[in-house]
Design a protein around this motif. Structure first.
Motif, PDB file in Angstrom:
ATOM      1  N   ALA A   1       0.871  -1.172   0.000  1.00  0.00           N
ATOM      2  CA  ALA A   1       0.000   0.000   0.000  1.00  0.00           C
ATOM      3  C   ALA A   1       0.903   1.216   0.000  1.00  0.00           C
ATOM      4  O   ALA A   1       1.836   1.309   0.792  1.00  0.00           O
ATOM      5  N   MET A   2       0.617   2.142  -0.900  1.00  0.00           N
ATOM      6  CA  MET A   2       1.448   3.332  -1.034  1.00  0.00           C
ATOM      7  C   MET A   2       0.593   4.565  -0.769  1.00  0.00           C
ATOM      8  O   MET A   2      -0.502   4.700  -1.307  1.00  0.00           O
ATOM      9  N   PHE A   3       1.093   5.446   0.091  1.00  0.00           N
ATOM     10  CA  PHE A   3       0.385   6.672   0.441  1.00  0.00           C
ATOM     11  C   PHE A   3       1.101   7.870  -0.170  1.00  0.00           C
ATOM     12  O   PHE A   3       2.305   8.027   0.021  1.00  0.00           O
ATOM     13  N   VAL A   4       0.357   8.702  -0.890  1.00  0.00           N
ATOM     14  CA  VAL A   4       0.902   9.945  -1.423  1.00  0.00           C
ATOM     15  C   VAL A   4      -0.099  11.061  -1.151  1.00  0.00           C
ATOM     16  O   VAL A   4      -1.292  10.809  -0.971  1.00  0.00           O
ATOM     17  N   ASP A   5       0.383  12.279  -1.095  1.00  0.00           N
ATOM     18  CA  ASP A   5      -0.516  13.406  -0.822  1.00  0.00           C
ATOM     19  C   ASP A   5      -1.308  13.827  -2.054  1.00  0.00           C
ATOM     20  O   ASP A   5      -2.429  14.297  -1.955  1.00  0.00           O
TER      21      ASP A   5
ATOM     22  N   TYR B   1      -3.103   2.262  -3.852  1.00  0.00           N
ATOM     23  CA  TYR B   1      -2.420   3.542  -4.061  1.00  0.00           C
ATOM     24  C   TYR B   1      -3.354   4.607  -3.498  1.00  0.00           C
ATOM     25  O   TYR B   1      -4.359   4.957  -4.116  1.00  0.00           O
ATOM     26  N   VAL B   2      -3.032   5.092  -2.311  1.00  0.00           N
ATOM     27  CA  VAL B   2      -3.937   5.963  -1.565  1.00  0.00           C
ATOM     28  C   VAL B   2      -3.487   7.416  -1.686  1.00  0.00           C
ATOM     29  O   VAL B   2      -2.389   7.770  -1.267  1.00  0.00           O
ATOM     30  N   VAL B   3      -4.357   8.235  -2.258  1.00  0.00           N
ATOM     31  CA  VAL B   3      -4.054   9.646  -2.458  1.00  0.00           C
ATOM     32  C   VAL B   3      -4.726  10.466  -1.358  1.00  0.00           C
ATOM     33  O   VAL B   3      -5.929  10.340  -1.129  1.00  0.00           O
ATOM     34  N   ASP B   4      -3.931  11.279  -0.669  1.00  0.00           N
ATOM     35  CA  ASP B   4      -4.423  12.142   0.407  1.00  0.00           C
ATOM     36  C   ASP B   4      -5.241  11.350   1.424  1.00  0.00           C
ATOM     37  O   ASP B   4      -6.334  11.756   1.802  1.00  0.00           O
TER      38      ASP B   4
ATOM     39  N   ASP C   1      -6.404  -4.153   4.805  1.00  0.00           N
ATOM     40  CA  ASP C   1      -7.310  -5.223   4.370  1.00  0.00           C
ATOM     41  C   ASP C   1      -7.480  -5.215   2.856  1.00  0.00           C
ATOM     42  O   ASP C   1      -7.414  -6.261   2.205  1.00  0.00           O
ATOM     43  N   LEU C   2      -7.686  -4.035   2.297  1.00  0.00           N
ATOM     44  CA  LEU C   2      -7.877  -3.908   0.855  1.00  0.00           C
ATOM     45  C   LEU C   2      -6.636  -4.355   0.092  1.00  0.00           C
ATOM     46  O   LEU C   2      -6.736  -5.103  -0.891  1.00  0.00           O
ATOM     47  N   ALA C   3      -5.476  -3.910   0.544  1.00  0.00           N
ATOM     48  CA  ALA C   3      -4.228  -4.255  -0.146  1.00  0.00           C
ATOM     49  C   ALA C   3      -4.003  -5.764  -0.164  1.00  0.00           C
ATOM     50  O   ALA C   3      -3.643  -6.342  -1.199  1.00  0.00           O
TER      51      ALA C   3
END
Length: 199
Positions: A84-88, A106-109, A121-123
């Motif tokens: 899981a990758m977090f970016v703003d 790929y989670v944005v903000d 869980d999703l990843a």
């Protein structure tokens, strides 16, 4: 809920900023049984992650440059595990590149402690679903290749012995039963022998 029954779930957090890594750790507090490893640098990252052997990798990048993003996508491609990758913020190119790199989420903000569990869980679910699809595709390709080899072996027998297709298949099947091998293995031997001897 994502759990590892054999041992505690191992979660690797990759974040160069301690404050942001603590947000992820706070969100993981809901998990009853997990080991958390925080990695704060890019040097030798793949080797360090492989050494830990995590069940999932959470990467927080904030506002990465294009080069940094590509570097982490290369890391993602090298790791066969949920990521899981977090970016703003992100653009269409970055989102597409994350999919190509095998990033599961790929989670944005979205770096909020209350969302971490659902992201994990999703990843894991997306990674497992994709892995099943890949396994099914590999199996289908293998069966197709075997079918093609059997058809080729039948043609070789038909041409060399002047027999019909059912007779050729019967010969392959009899030989397979006699030698306790699969028909595809016998067909492969026929094709290989034919290639060695030549037409």
């Amino acid at each position: 809920m994502v759990r590892c029954n054999i041992r505690p779930m191992r979660i690797a957090i990759v974040d160069e900023r301690t404050a942001r890594a603590s947000i992820i750790e706070e969100g993981l507090a809901e998990f009853d049984d997990c080991e958390i490893f925080v990695l704060d640098g890019r040097k030798g990252l793949v080797a360090r992650i492989e050494e830990i052997g995590p069940d999932i990798v959470l990467i927080d990048l904030g506002n990465p440059s294009r080069d940094v993003l590509e570097e982490y996508f290369a890391v993602s491609r090298a790791l066969a595990r949920p990521i899981a990758m977090f970016v703003d913020e992100a653009d269409d190119h970055s989102i597409g590149a994350s999919i190509d790199a095998g990033v599961s989420a790929y989670v944005v903000d979205g770096l909020h402690s209350s969302r971490i569990r659902s992201v994990v869980d999703l990843a894991v679910k997306r990674f497992n679903a994709f892995a099943r699809l890949q396994a099914d595709l590999a199996e289908a390709k293998g069966k197709l290749a075997e079918r093609e080899t059997i058809d080729r072996a039948k043609r070789i027998l038909m041409d060399s012995k002047g027999i019909t297709e059912p007779e050729a298949y019967g010969e392959l099947r009899r030989k397979a039963m006699q030698s306790s091998k699969r028909i595809a293995e016998i067909a492969e031997a026929v094709v290989t022998a034919h290639e060695l001897i030549g037409k």
